[in-house]
Motif scaffolding. Structure first.
Motif, PDB file in Angstrom:
ATOM      1  N   ALA A 194      26.359 -49.630   3.683  1.00 30.70           N
ATOM      2  CA  ALA A 194      25.935 -48.403   4.365  1.00 30.70           C
ATOM      3  C   ALA A 194      24.422 -48.373   4.522  1.00 30.70           C
ATOM      4  O   ALA A 194      23.893 -48.046   5.595  1.00 30.70           O
ATOM      5  N   MET A 195      23.710 -48.741   3.471  1.00 31.96           N
ATOM      6  CA  MET A 195      22.249 -48.709   3.508  1.00 31.96           C
ATOM      7  C   MET A 195      21.693 -49.653   4.579  1.00 31.96           C
ATOM      8  O   MET A 195      20.722 -49.318   5.260  1.00 31.96           O
TER       9      MET A 195
ATOM     10  N   ASP B  17      12.318 -41.898  13.993  1.00 29.46           N
ATOM     11  CA  ASP B  17      12.304 -40.439  13.809  1.00 29.46           C
ATOM     12  C   ASP B  17      13.711 -39.842  13.801  1.00 29.46           C
ATOM     13  O   ASP B  17      13.909 -38.688  14.174  1.00 29.46           O
ATOM     14  N   TYR B  18      14.681 -40.621  13.329  1.00 33.87           N
ATOM     15  CA  TYR B  18      16.080 -40.199  13.295  1.00 33.87           C
ATOM     16  C   TYR B  18      16.320 -39.469  11.972  1.00 33.87           C
ATOM     17  O   TYR B  18      16.570 -40.086  10.932  1.00 33.87           O
ATOM     18  N   ALA B  19      16.232 -38.146  12.005  1.00 36.44           N
ATOM     19  CA  ALA B  19      16.295 -37.339  10.779  1.00 36.44           C
ATOM     20  C   ALA B  19      17.592 -37.561  10.013  1.00 36.44           C
ATOM     21  O   ALA B  19      17.592 -37.675   8.778  1.00 36.44           O
ATOM     22  N   LYS B  20      18.713 -37.598  10.726  1.00 35.53           N
ATOM     23  CA  LYS B  20      20.013 -37.730  10.057  1.00 35.53           C
ATOM     24  C   LYS B  20      20.115 -39.056   9.310  1.00 35.53           C
ATOM     25  O   LYS B  20      20.667 -39.115   8.203  1.00 35.53           O
ATOM     26  N   ALA B  21      19.571 -40.115   9.889  1.00 38.39           N
ATOM     27  CA  ALA B  21      19.618 -41.418   9.218  1.00 38.39           C
ATOM     28  C   ALA B  21      18.744 -41.409   7.970  1.00 38.39           C
ATOM     29  O   ALA B  21      19.099 -42.007   6.947  1.00 38.39           O
TER      30      ALA B  21
ATOM     31  N   LEU C 104      20.320 -42.081   4.379  1.00 37.09           N
ATOM     32  CA  LEU C 104      19.767 -43.138   3.528  1.00 37.09           C
ATOM     33  C   LEU C 104      19.355 -42.551   2.181  1.00 37.09           C
ATOM     34  O   LEU C 104      19.558 -43.174   1.132  1.00 37.09           O
ATOM     35  N   GLY C 105      18.816 -41.345   2.200  1.00 35.25           N
ATOM     36  CA  GLY C 105      18.492 -40.667   0.942  1.00 35.25           C
ATOM     37  C   GLY C 105      19.716 -40.479   0.073  1.00 35.25           C
ATOM     38  O   GLY C 105      19.680 -40.738  -1.143  1.00 35.25           O
TER      39      GLY C 105
ATOM     40  N   SER D 162      11.634 -39.500  -0.879  1.00 32.27           N
ATOM     41  CA  SER D 162      10.785 -39.860   0.266  1.00 32.27           C
ATOM     42  C   SER D 162      11.532 -39.715   1.580  1.00 32.27           C
ATOM     43  O   SER D 162      10.984 -39.199   2.570  1.00 32.27           O
ATOM     44  N   HIS D 163      12.775 -40.171   1.608  1.00 30.67           N
ATOM     45  CA  HIS D 163      13.538 -40.104   2.860  1.00 30.67           C
ATOM     46  C   HIS D 163      13.954 -38.671   3.193  1.00 30.67           C
ATOM     47  O   HIS D 163      13.972 -38.287   4.364  1.00 30.67           O
TER      48      HIS D 163
END
Length: 225
Positions: A79-80, A92-96, A100-101, A115-116
């Motif tokens: 997934a990562m 700038d893909y906020a959802k990604a 990832l967080g 950070s993410h």
């Protein structure tokens, strides 16, 4: 349109017909994957997203969705990789960043997760889920160096405002944040509210969790995972 109406089986039928006519129809295959995931047909959803990426390997949205589905299957490392590819394509893909967080947290890499989440909020400041996740992490992280009760209260408070103090998990996060900041009376009040919301929604497990946390706050103890 059928998928938006929640008529998932009918939607699937039309996606299948579209793909019989045009197997390389990316949007149809992408939506087909989404519909299959909604039906719990996870492996089939993964196969559809993989086929989309064979046709269009630079689709950030597909990498993100595939990563999300893999995360639900417990395949965190895979997934990562897809979340990271999504961010290489679209930084700038906020959802990604948020996803990832979530994955990094499962790998006990809390500092990177923070950070993410922060990057996601720089791009999309009013995302209740990200605000809530970051607040919970800053309030309850086992690593004392990463905890920040004051910041956690700010993030959780904003998440509560955005959801009109109507979501039990988010109000529960505010309680944990207040406790970490040493504001135990506020923590108790928020935890009581979270219990009321969970009971009204019939969410017994969530109610029991918040009742246990309420007892901690009444003893002037914060909750750390």
């Amino acid at each position: 349109a059928l998928l938006q109406k929640g008529r998932v089986d009918e939607a699937i039928s039309h996606y299948q017909q579209a793909l019989q006519i045009s197997p390389n129809y990316i949007k149809a295959r992408y939506n087909f994957g989404m519909a299959l995931f909604q039906k719990g047909r996870v492996d089939e959803a993964i196969a559809q997203y993989q086929m989309v990426l064979q046709i269009k390997p630079d689709s950030a949205e597909t990498h993100n969705n595939l990563g999300y589905v893999l995360l639900q299957k417990g395949k965190v490392d895979e997934a990562m990789v897809h979340f990271q590819k999504a961010l290489q394509i679209k930084p700038d893909y906020a959802k990604a960043h948020s996803n990832l967080g979530n994955a990094l947290l499962q790998k006990d890499r809390a500092d990177e997760a923070i950070s993410h989440y922060q990057l996601a909020l720089q791009i999309k400041p009013d995302s209740p889920d990200v605000l809530n996740n970051l607040a919970w992490l800053l309030a309850t992280c086992p690593d004392a160096h990463l905890r920040d009760g004051i910041q956690a209260v700010q993030y959780a408070g904003r998440a509560c405002e955005l959801t009109h103090y109507g979501a039990a998990p988010i109000v529960g996060t505010l309680a944990a944040a207040c406790a970490e900041a040493g504001r135990y009376e506020d923590a108790i009040a928020a935890a009581q509210k979270a219990c009321e919301l969970a009971a009204a929604a019939g969410e017994q497990d969530l109610l029991e969790k918040n009742q246990k946390l309420l007892a901690l706050y009444r003893a002037h103890q914060p909750y750390h995972e």
